[in-house]
Design a protein around this motif. Structure first.
Motif, PDB file in Angstrom:
ATOM      1  N   GLN A  18       0.779  -1.224   0.000  1.00  0.00           N
ATOM      2  CA  GLN A  18       0.000   0.000   0.000  1.00  0.00           C
ATOM      3  C   GLN A  18       0.819   1.286   0.000  1.00  0.00           C
ATOM      4  O   GLN A  18       0.246   2.368  -0.123  1.00  0.00           O
ATOM      5  N   GLY A  49      -6.451   4.154  -5.766  1.00  0.00           N
ATOM      6  CA  GLY A  49      -5.234   4.134  -4.953  1.00  0.00           C
ATOM      7  C   GLY A  49      -4.361   2.958  -5.360  1.00  0.00           C
ATOM      8  O   GLY A  49      -4.082   2.742  -6.542  1.00  0.00           O
ATOM      9  N   ALA A  50      -3.942   2.169  -4.375  1.00  0.00           N
ATOM     10  CA  ALA A  50      -3.105   0.997  -4.646  1.00  0.00           C
ATOM     11  C   ALA A  50      -3.900  -0.204  -5.140  1.00  0.00           C
ATOM     12  O   ALA A  50      -3.335  -1.251  -5.420  1.00  0.00           O
ATOM     13  N   GLU A  70      -7.207   5.595 -11.321  1.00  0.00           N
ATOM     14  CA  GLU A  70      -6.487   6.387 -10.323  1.00  0.00           C
ATOM     15  C   GLU A  70      -5.741   7.528 -11.023  1.00  0.00           C
ATOM     16  O   GLU A  70      -5.092   7.315 -12.046  1.00  0.00           O
ATOM     17  N   SER A  75       0.584   6.038  -7.240  1.00  0.00           N
ATOM     18  CA  SER A  75      -0.408   5.069  -6.768  1.00  0.00           C
ATOM     19  C   SER A  75      -0.790   4.099  -7.873  1.00  0.00           C
ATOM     20  O   SER A  75      -0.993   2.903  -7.627  1.00  0.00           O
ATOM     21  N   ALA A 137       0.772  12.341   0.117  1.00  0.00           N
ATOM     22  CA  ALA A 137       0.116  11.077  -0.215  1.00  0.00           C
ATOM     23  C   ALA A 137      -1.174  10.895   0.581  1.00  0.00           C
ATOM     24  O   ALA A 137      -2.203  10.483   0.049  1.00  0.00           O
TER      25      ALA A 137
END
Length: 232
Positions: A18, A49-50, A70, A75, A137
């Motif tokens: 992550q 995101g991840a 994303e 990411s 982030a």
């Protein structure tokens, strides 16, 4: 646990790296588990995101294809690494795109009106309403660069007629959530989610169908005492 470690989800069926920003937990699992295991077609995780939500959806709905959408390049790179690490490259694709911009969506290989399901866990706050963390982030994950209405509009552009939109958000943002989807989807249902019995809801799970004319439904509340599906 540092940002390069991996977290386990779905009883260890999914391993997720992550990074050092926002880490997926309750909200991601609850959103992914809202997808039917028999779902087919294309599922899009908007604001991926991840890739936690979309990758869990891919594991839970093995007949579906999944897109991770994303805007942040770092990411998105992490999401691609997670796709490969979990051997899901045959069914899951990451798209670096600004969902509010039609040209950006097209350039990333996204087709408007193609998704059977759109899942989204948008940033919970808008700039100017809260103090923003200096960690860039984390700020991107929690503070939106656009209004919730613009976020939802872009997400719904990707949804096919008759497709299902599912969003998790703060319970105290219910009015904003309903305003954002008003006139854009129907058959809206709201499920309040509680951390403790007799306590106010902390989250809502909102669903709707593009093109439906069905009325709003308030569903029974649900208690979320632990992060379902997650294993460290």
């Amino acid at each position: 646990m540092n940002g390069d470690d991996t977290d386990g989800f779905l009883g260890g069926r999914l391993r997720l790296r992550q990074g050092r920003g926002h880490r997926a937990g309750h909200d991601a699992v609850l959103l992914a588990e809202a997808v039917s295991p028999t779902q087919t077609g294309l599922i899009l995780d908007v604001g991926a995101g991840a890739g936690a939500v979309g990758l869990m959806a891919a594991v839970l709905a093995p007949q579906a294809r999944v897109g991770l959408v994303e805007i942040d390049a770092a990411s998105c790179a992490l999401a691609r690494a997670n796709i490969d690490a979990n051997r899901l490259a045959g069914r899951v694709t990451a798209h670096e795109a600004d969902i509010a911009n039609a040209g950006s969506r097209r350039a990333a290989g996204l087709v408007d009106g193609a998704a059977a399901v759109v899942l989204t866990n948008p940033p919970f706050y808008e700039a100017g309403r809260v103090r923003v963390t200096p960690d860039a982030a984390k700020a991107r994950a929690h503070v939106a660069a656009m209004s919730l209405a613009d976020w939802v509009r872009g997400a719904l552009a990707l949804l096919a007629p008759g497709g299902t939109f599912i969003m998790i958000h703060r319970a105290d943002a219910l009015a904003d959530c309903l305003a954002a989807v008003s006139g854009r989807i129907g058959g809206v249902s709201v499920e309040p989610l509680h951390a403790r019995p007799q306590a106010p809801a902390i989250r809502i799970l909102l669903r709707g169908v593009k093109g439906s004319k069905a009325p709003l439904a308030l569903l029974p509340s649900r208690l979320i005492q632990a992060t379902p599906g997650r294993r460290e």
